[in-house]
Design a protein around this motif. Structure first.
Motif, PDB file in Angstrom:
ATOM      1  N   LYS A   1       0.833  -1.203   0.000  1.00  0.00           N
ATOM      2  CA  LYS A   1       0.000   0.000   0.000  1.00  0.00           C
ATOM      3  C   LYS A   1       0.872   1.260   0.000  1.00  0.00           C
ATOM      4  CE  LYS A   1      -4.100  -0.081   0.818  1.00  0.00           C
ATOM      5  NZ  LYS A   1      -5.293  -0.054  -0.067  1.00  0.00           N
ATOM      6  N   ALA A   2       1.927   1.245   0.780  1.00  0.00           N
ATOM      7  CA  ALA A   2       2.823   2.406   0.852  1.00  0.00           C
ATOM      8  C   ALA A   2       3.514   2.634  -0.494  1.00  0.00           C
ATOM      9  CB  ALA A   2       3.853   2.201   1.959  1.00  0.00           C
ATOM     10  N   LEU A   3       3.940   1.550  -1.123  1.00  0.00           N
ATOM     11  CA  LEU A   3       4.600   1.673  -2.427  1.00  0.00           C
ATOM     12  C   LEU A   3       3.607   2.152  -3.487  1.00  0.00           C
ATOM     13  CD1 LEU A   3       6.698  -1.605  -2.259  1.00  0.00           C
ATOM     14  CD2 LEU A   3       7.634   0.729  -2.320  1.00  0.00           C
ATOM     15  N   ALA A   4       2.368   1.691  -3.379  1.00  0.00           N
ATOM     16  CA  ALA A   4       1.351   2.119  -4.338  1.00  0.00           C
ATOM     17  C   ALA A   4       1.098   3.619  -4.240  1.00  0.00           C
ATOM     18  CB  ALA A   4       0.052   1.348  -4.109  1.00  0.00           C
ATOM     19  N   LYS A   5       1.092   4.141  -3.016  1.00  0.00           N
ATOM     20  CA  LYS A   5       0.891   5.586  -2.837  1.00  0.00           C
ATOM     21  C   LYS A   5       2.002   6.377  -3.513  1.00  0.00           C
ATOM     22  CE  LYS A   5      -1.830   5.652   1.423  1.00  0.00           C
ATOM     23  NZ  LYS A   5      -1.889   6.093   2.841  1.00  0.00           N
ATOM     24  N   LYS A   6       3.196   5.809  -3.552  1.00  0.00           N
ATOM     25  CA  LYS A   6       4.334   6.478  -4.183  1.00  0.00           C
ATOM     26  C   LYS A   6       4.387   6.226  -5.683  1.00  0.00           C
ATOM     27  CE  LYS A   6       8.216   5.978  -1.900  1.00  0.00           C
ATOM     28  NZ  LYS A   6       9.301   5.311  -1.147  1.00  0.00           N
ATOM     29  N   GLY A   7       3.455   5.385  -6.209  1.00  0.00           N
ATOM     30  CA  GLY A   7       3.422   5.111  -7.634  1.00  0.00           C
ATOM     31  C   GLY A   7       4.440   4.090  -8.090  1.00  0.00           C
ATOM     32  N   GLU A   8       5.030   3.357  -7.143  1.00  0.00           N
ATOM     33  CA  GLU A   8       6.016   2.330  -7.484  1.00  0.00           C
ATOM     34  C   GLU A   8       5.274   1.000  -7.660  1.00  0.00           C
ATOM     35  OE1 GLU A   8       9.323   2.312  -4.798  1.00  0.00           O
ATOM     36  OE2 GLU A   8       9.440   4.512  -4.726  1.00  0.00           O
ATOM     37  N   TRP A   9       4.642   0.856  -8.829  1.00  0.00           N
ATOM     38  CA  TRP A   9       3.695  -0.233  -9.031  1.00  0.00           C
ATOM     39  C   TRP A   9       4.360  -1.615  -9.075  1.00  0.00           C
ATOM     40  CZ3 TRP A   9      -0.445   1.814  -7.616  1.00  0.00           C
ATOM     41  CH2 TRP A   9      -0.773   3.135  -7.953  1.00  0.00           C
ATOM     42  N   GLU A  10       5.512  -1.727  -9.711  1.00  0.00           N
ATOM     43  CA  GLU A  10       6.185  -3.026  -9.786  1.00  0.00           C
ATOM     44  C   GLU A  10       6.499  -3.544  -8.385  1.00  0.00           C
ATOM     45  OE1 GLU A  10       6.770  -4.963 -12.224  1.00  0.00           O
ATOM     46  OE2 GLU A  10       6.702  -3.807 -14.094  1.00  0.00           O
ATOM     47  N   LYS A  11       7.033  -2.679  -7.558  1.00  0.00           N
ATOM     48  CA  LYS A  11       7.382  -3.093  -6.195  1.00  0.00           C
ATOM     49  C   LYS A  11       6.121  -3.390  -5.389  1.00  0.00           C
ATOM     50  CE  LYS A  11      11.753  -0.518  -6.049  1.00  0.00           C
ATOM     51  NZ  LYS A  11      12.503   0.565  -5.363  1.00  0.00           N
ATOM     52  N   ALA A  12       5.081  -2.580  -5.597  1.00  0.00           N
ATOM     53  CA  ALA A  12       3.836  -2.822  -4.877  1.00  0.00           C
ATOM     54  C   ALA A  12       3.263  -4.184  -5.246  1.00  0.00           C
ATOM     55  CB  ALA A  12       2.823  -1.712  -5.199  1.00  0.00           C
ATOM     56  N   ILE A  13       3.307  -4.518  -6.543  1.00  0.00           N
ATOM     57  CA  ILE A  13       2.801  -5.811  -7.010  1.00  0.00           C
ATOM     58  C   ILE A  13       3.575  -6.941  -6.350  1.00  0.00           C
ATOM     59  CG2 ILE A  13       2.685  -7.319  -9.037  1.00  0.00           C
ATOM     60  CD1 ILE A  13       2.050  -4.748 -10.675  1.00  0.00           C
ATOM     61  N   SER A  14       4.888  -6.807  -6.277  1.00  0.00           N
ATOM     62  CA  SER A  14       5.723  -7.835  -5.653  1.00  0.00           C
ATOM     63  C   SER A  14       5.349  -8.028  -4.185  1.00  0.00           C
ATOM     64  CB  SER A  14       7.200  -7.448  -5.785  1.00  0.00           C
ATOM     65  OG  SER A  14       8.025  -8.379  -5.122  1.00  0.00           O
ATOM     66  N   SER A  15       5.111  -6.939  -3.475  1.00  0.00           N
ATOM     67  CA  SER A  15       4.743  -7.034  -2.059  1.00  0.00           C
ATOM     68  C   SER A  15       3.386  -7.697  -1.887  1.00  0.00           C
ATOM     69  CB  SER A  15       4.728  -5.641  -1.417  1.00  0.00           C
ATOM     70  OG  SER A  15       6.031  -5.104  -1.360  1.00  0.00           O
ATOM     71  N   TYR A  16       2.428  -7.350  -2.750  1.00  0.00           N
ATOM     72  CA  TYR A  16       1.113  -7.980  -2.656  1.00  0.00           C
ATOM     73  C   TYR A  16       1.203  -9.483  -2.922  1.00  0.00           C
ATOM     74  CZ  TYR A  16      -0.945  -3.249  -2.729  1.00  0.00           C
ATOM     75  OH  TYR A  16      -1.293  -1.967  -2.444  1.00  0.00           O
ATOM     76  N   ARG A  17       2.031  -9.857  -3.902  1.00  0.00           N
ATOM     77  CA  ARG A  17       2.186 -11.287  -4.192  1.00  0.00           C
ATOM     78  C   ARG A  17       2.744 -12.023  -2.959  1.00  0.00           C
ATOM     79  NH1 ARG A  17       1.309 -11.902  -9.671  1.00  0.00           N
ATOM     80  NH2 ARG A  17       2.195 -10.354 -11.093  1.00  0.00           N
ATOM     81  N   LYS A  18       3.707 -11.423  -2.283  1.00  0.00           N
ATOM     82  CA  LYS A  18       4.270 -12.052  -1.079  1.00  0.00           C
ATOM     83  C   LYS A  18       3.211 -12.171   0.009  1.00  0.00           C
ATOM     84  CE  LYS A  18       9.024 -10.536  -1.954  1.00  0.00           C
ATOM     85  NZ  LYS A  18      10.139  -9.641  -1.515  1.00  0.00           N
ATOM     86  N   ALA A  19       2.366 -11.171   0.121  1.00  0.00           N
ATOM     87  CA  ALA A  19       1.287 -11.235   1.113  1.00  0.00           C
ATOM     88  C   ALA A  19       0.341 -12.382   0.803  1.00  0.00           C
ATOM     89  CB  ALA A  19       0.534  -9.914   1.150  1.00  0.00           C
ATOM     90  N   LEU A  20       0.041 -12.585  -0.492  1.00  0.00           N
ATOM     91  CA  LEU A  20      -0.878 -13.657  -0.890  1.00  0.00           C
ATOM     92  C   LEU A  20      -0.263 -15.034  -0.707  1.00  0.00           C
ATOM     93  CD1 LEU A  20      -2.511 -12.054  -4.048  1.00  0.00           C
ATOM     94  CD2 LEU A  20      -3.656 -12.674  -1.912  1.00  0.00           C
ATOM     95  N   GLU A  21       1.079 -15.124  -0.754  1.00  0.00           N
ATOM     96  CA  GLU A  21       1.722 -16.409  -0.477  1.00  0.00           C
ATOM     97  C   GLU A  21       1.475 -16.829   0.965  1.00  0.00           C
ATOM     98  OE1 GLU A  21       5.785 -15.916  -1.452  1.00  0.00           O
ATOM     99  OE2 GLU A  21       5.461 -15.861  -3.635  1.00  0.00           O
ATOM    100  N   ILE A  22       1.250 -15.831   1.845  1.00  0.00           N
ATOM    101  CA  ILE A  22       1.004 -16.126   3.259  1.00  0.00           C
ATOM    102  C   ILE A  22      -0.484 -16.315   3.525  1.00  0.00           C
ATOM    103  CG2 ILE A  22       1.221 -15.192   5.604  1.00  0.00           C
ATOM    104  CD1 ILE A  22       3.686 -13.637   4.587  1.00  0.00           C
TER     105      ILE A  22
END
Length: 812
Positions: free
Chosen positions: A91-112
């Motif tokens: 969410k923090a990365l998305a606010k900064k517009g860093e979409w690739e990194k935000a996507i990576s973080s969301y994927r890691k969250a979904l692995e859990i």
């Protein structure tokens, strides 16, 4: 259908924008159905907040999409708290517009935690922002599978599919979003966009109407509503929609042109509808003279109608009128063989053989198959040529006469010596482009002995007479009504003197009567109830019964209002009471234009500098006009920049004495100025205060003409919020003030860089589209078109009863 900018309970634009930012709604593009997309490079800021080009999805269904992307986020539901650090980082990365990194973080969250709908939703949003729309659709579907009530996801899916051209799927998604959250205006608006692309115009209209109810400040919904209504040829509603769009966003590309087109087609549609009725009547009865005449008032240059009128007159046995009609038909279409032959036949019947022969020769020139129809009385070539030359000249002359003629209109005022004639004069001035206008009415010595001053030098023909008593009024009214034949009569105000003259003209000229109402006349009397026929008879010989403009006659006139062939009114409050078409207290846009006047020079003439803040009062100073409340406000504010400029001679010493008590207020008194100077005098003002008593019955229905003057000249206005001004306040062309907040409103205005609630261009456009001569002259024409359709209705029995009663009382 009435649209208003106030009174809605839905979201305002700022709320919608805030909601978009705070929720999971993605602001991305939908290719507009209209030509607006071509303007995106010209003015990005004016376009809807949907401005990214989407990638076309190649797959045919969501199932195929799923097969292309295999997810292995985990086979069991994990603890959301354990996944939350990765989710929060995303969410923090998305606010900064860093979409690739935000996507990576969301994927890691979904692995859990692979069962958290909100993580899927956030991942879908980030994928959309990163342009990965195929995968976003699959992720959104997973979110909905886990949590079916995610309306934001359904809305975002609708936007994706609309952009990709998958319109049926977009419709389903938007409808689901609306079902889950019916209060989100964007879903309704975007559904309308899809339905327009599918050419489902009625459904699109419903969508945009829902959007405007929820968000009355969103100009694009009004604009697109106008587009859909145009496709349905519902011109009146389209005009309203475009006007609201332009009021909210004056710089809207191409909207003014589209509004003008809708106005044009609205008039054309009304005329065509009326013309079709008359043609149907003619088809039923080819000798229906009245229907021919009405049809020719709408289409005066139709040669077939003119020729048909000639045939109808001939069938009725009126030879001269038949000849005149055939000649008009020939003037309009010199190649009309049939008209030449019909005119030749009727001329031959009355013994005018040489002229008949000439017309037959003209027919022969047009169509040689008619050569056997020449008369046996052969004409010499010389005579034939001479007659042909004469008839050619006659056709040209007749054609010129037809093009220059205008229908004769009588505009009736109940008194010609004082202020009530102002409205009648305005109506006459607006109508003179389409009509040959004459302003008529009596002069009652109680109000004055001479014509109202602004009328004395006006370029409008007028006729009047002095009426010292009831009998003189009736006798003068009858003579005035019989003096000439009118094509129409326009009665200003439902007062007995004007209505009675209008009724007489309707009777003698057999023409339609349109009644204009700009006040509730009952408001000027203690008894505000309608008088019955019995009450009128009982009081006919009383003192007030002897006064045509008195209370009993005015109260009785309420019964006559519904008998007019059409009604016009000056404001929305009167329209709610009496119905009818609104004809505003308009001003001539060619005269009331700020660009025409040197504001600095005019202010210097009255000793005002650029630093001064001029509060203008223009007119006869009277206490009920709020002049002392304005002076009191300036007294309390005590700002040397503020000046109350009073232009109008004070004839009442009590008024002068009252002004003397204000020591701190700067009040400047100036004598009366010529009527012609009105626009330039208004142009020097910094503000105009129009204060009315909200508890007064007069204020419930009256709209001051000063308001139009101010709007026309781009002067900010402070006004009391009363019913007749509701639509003007809603359009943000004036600022409403309560009596106890006048001081703060004035201070806010003089201390603000932006003195108006909306830009000058908006006020000017509102004037041009609502209060200008051009718009309101068109409305007058529309009213008379409606009245023409009603003219064939039976003569009202109550009119005859009034004539009998007046004859018995006056002896005329």
């Amino acid at each position: 259908m009435n649209h208003k900018l106030s009174g809605f309970t839905g979201l305002k634009l700022q709320q919608v924008q805030a909601m978009t930012n705070q929720s999971n709604i993605i602001a991305f593009p939908v290719n507009k159905h209209s030509d607006l997309s071509a303007l995106s490079q010209q003015n990005h800021d004016l376009l809807p907040p949907q401005s990214v080009t989407l990638t076309k999805v190649d797959s045919e269904s969501g199932e195929q999409d799923r097969k292309r992307y295999q997810y292995s986020y985990g086979s069991v539901g994990a603890n959301f708290n354990a996944a939350k650090p990765h989710y929060s980082l995303g969410k923090a990365l998305a606010k900064k517009g860093e979409w690739e990194k935000a996507i990576s973080s969301y994927r890691k969250a979904l692995e859990i935690d692979s069962e958290a709908a909100e993580i899927y939703q956030s991942l879908g949003d980030a994928l959309v922002k990163n342009g990965e729309l195929d995968e976003a659709v699959i992720v959104y579907h997973k979110a909905i599978e886990l949590q079916p009530n995610l309306w934001e996801v359904q809305h975002n899916l609708g936007d994706i599919w609309q952009g990709q051209g998958r319109l049926d799927e977009a419709v389903v998604a938007y409808r689901l979003a609306i079902e889950l959250n019916p209060d989100f205006c964007w879903s309704h608006n975007n559904l309308g966009d899809v339905l327009i692309k599918q050419e489902k115009w009625e459904e699109a209209v419903d969508g945009y109407r829902s959007a405007t109810k929820l968000n009355p400040d969103f100009h694009w919904s009004y604009y697109n509503l106008g587009e859909a209504l145009v496709e349905l040829q519902r011109w009146e509603e389209a005009v309203v929609a475009y006007r609201f769009a332009l009021q909210l966003q004056p710089d809207l590309p191409q909207a003014e042109e589209k509004l003008n087109n809708a106005l044009h087609y609205r008039v054309k549609s009304n005329l065509n509808l009326a013309l079709s009725y008359y043609r149907q009547a003619i088809d039923r009865d080819p000798t229906d003279i009245e229907s021919y005449i009405k049809a020719l008032e709408i289409a005066p240059n139709d040669p077939e109608l003119q020729a048909g009128l000639g045939t109808a007159w001939e069938a009725k046995g009126d030879v001269q009128k038949a000849i005149e009609a055939y000649r008009h038909a020939i003037a309009l279409n010199p190649r009309s063989t049939a008209a030449y032959l019909k005119l030749a036949d009727i001329l031959e019947q009355i013994g005018q053989r040489e002229e008949a022969g000439a017309y037959k020769l003209k027919a022969l020139r047009q169509d040689s198959t008619h050569q056997t129809e020449l008369t046996s009385d052969y004409l010499s070539l010389e005579t034939t040529n001479q007659l042909a030359a004469v008839t050619d000249k006659m056709s040209v002359t007749q054609n010129a006469t037809i093009s220059q003629s205008k229908p004769k209109l009588a505009v009736v005022s109940w008194d010609m010596s004082h202020n009530p004639v102002g409205r009648a004069f305005l109506l006459a001035d607006m109508a003179k482009e389409a009509f040959d206008v004459e302003l008529i009415g009596p002069i009652f010595p109680f109000y004055g002995q001479e014509l109202w001053p602004p009328l004395q030098n006006a370029d409008i023909e007028n006729s009047t007479f002095i009426a010292n008593n009831f009998e003189e009024f009736v006798r003068g009214a009858k003579q005035l009504a019989q003096a000439q034949k009118y094509d129409s009569v326009y009665v200003s105000k439902p007062r007995f003197p004007s209505l009675f003259i209008g009724m007489l003209i309707k009777h003698y000229s057999q023409c339609p009567l349109v009644l204009d109402i700009d006040d509730c006349e009952l408001s000027f009397f203690k008894n505000e109830t309608e008088a019955s026929w019995l009450e009128l008879i009982q009081r006919i010989d009383s003192k007030e019964g002897n006064s045509p403009y008195g209370e009993i006659w005015t109260r009785f006139c309420e019964n006559l209002i519904p008998l007019a062939d059409a009604v016009t009114v000056s404001n929305v409050a009167l329209q709610q009471r009496y119905g009818g078409l609104i004809v505003r207290h308009a001003r001539d846009e060619k005269v009331f234009d700020p660009k025409l006047y040197d504001r600095t020079a005019i202010r210097a003439e009255f000793d005002y500098s650029d630093r001064d803040q001029v509060v203008l009062f223009l007119g006869t100073p009277r206490p009920h006009k709020g002049i002392f409340r304005i002076a009191e406000a300036l007294e309390k504010i005590n700002d040397p920049r503020l000046a109350l400029c009073m232009i109008g001679t004070i004839n009442d010493k009590r008024v002068s004495d009252r002004f003397a008590i204000y020591k701190n207020a700067r009040i400047d008194f100036h004598k009366n100025q010529p009527w012609e100077r009105l626009p330039e005098l208004v142009s020097m003002a910094d503000m105009i205060c129009i204060l009315q008593d909200p508890n007064s019955p007069i204020s419930e229905y009256q709209i001051p003409a000063k308001l139009t003057d101010a709007i026309a000249m781009n002067v900010p206005v402070l006004i009391t919020d009363v019913p007749p001004l509701a639509d003007i306040i809603a359009a943000k062309c004036a600022v409403s003030v309560n009596d106890d907040r006048l001081e703060s409103a004035i201070k806010n205005l003089i201390n603000s860089d932006n003195k108006a609630s909306l830009p000058d261009r908006h006020r000017r456009f509102y004037f041009l589209s609502e209060f200008s001569y051009g718009v309101n002259a068109e409305r007058i024409r529309s009213a008379f078109e409606c009245a023409q359709q009603q003219k064939s209705q039976p003569w009202p029995q109550l009119f005859s009863d009034v004539f009998d009663l007046v004859a018995a009382k006056s002896g005329v």
